[in-house]
Design an enzyme around this catalytic site. Structure first.
Site, PDB file in Angstrom:
ATOM      1  N   CYS A   3       0.703  -1.126  -0.114  1.00  0.00           N
ATOM      2  CA  CYS A   3       0.013   0.003   0.052  1.00  0.00           C
ATOM      3  C   CYS A   3       0.946   1.282   0.229  1.00  0.00           C
ATOM      4  CB  CYS A   3      -0.991   0.116   1.220  1.00  0.00           C
ATOM      5  SG  CYS A   3      -1.667   1.515   1.420  1.00  0.00           S
TER       6      CYS A   3
ATOM      7  N   LYS B  58     -11.089  -7.668   7.437  1.00  0.00           N
ATOM      8  CA  LYS B  58      -9.894  -7.328   8.584  1.00  0.00           C
ATOM      9  C   LYS B  58     -10.581  -7.815   9.957  1.00  0.00           C
ATOM     10  CE  LYS B  58      -9.405  -2.942   6.189  1.00  0.00           C
ATOM     11  NZ  LYS B  58      -8.239  -3.283   5.317  1.00  0.00           N
TER      12      LYS B  58
ATOM     13  N   SER C 288      -3.062   9.317   5.655  1.00  0.00           N
ATOM     14  CA  SER C 288      -1.663   9.333   5.665  1.00  0.00           C
ATOM     15  C   SER C 288      -1.115  10.739   5.871  1.00  0.00           C
ATOM     16  CB  SER C 288      -0.897   8.641   4.184  1.00  0.00           C
ATOM     17  OG  SER C 288      -1.512   9.618   3.221  1.00  0.00           O
TER      18      SER C 288
END
Length: 112
Positions: free
Chosen positions: A38, A68, A94
């Site tokens: 990623c 998940k 991010s």
């Protein structure tokens, strides 16, 4: 082995990075993709490494690799990666994470 002690070169299988500090000094956990591909996780990971911030690593499946874990979805209902947990507080996205890391660890600033 150095990797088990949080030392040595960065590696996708590290569980902790210490940079000469002790585990008690860790304030941050990085939740990143299990496969380490990623790009959003990679840029946050690089910042941890460049700033030598001690941290724990939890690897989480990307949706393309399966569900998940429930415990992760309880922490992060949207299930997006990367995520950091700092002193019990969850942060996502991010760029937001990188800005927070630069503020929390002002030595060697990385962002303008």
């Amino acid at each position: 082995e150095l990797r088990a002690k949080g030392a040595g070169p960065a590696h996708t299988q590290n569980a902790v990075r210490l940079f000469g500090k002790e585990e008690k000094d860790i304030r941050v956990t990085l939740y990143r993709d299990h496969a380490a591909w990623c790009p959003y996780c990679q840029k946050v990971w690089l910042m941890f490494e460049e700033k030598e911030i001690p941290y724990r690593i939890e690897r989480i499946n990307m949706r393309s690799y399966g569900d998940k874990p429930d415990w992760f979805m309880q922490k992060v209902p949207r299930g997006l990666l990367p995520v950091i947990e700092v002193d019990g507080k969850i942060m996502t996205e991010s760029l937001v994470i990188m800005q927070a890391l630069d503020q929390l660890y002002p030595e060697n600033p990385m962002l303008p």
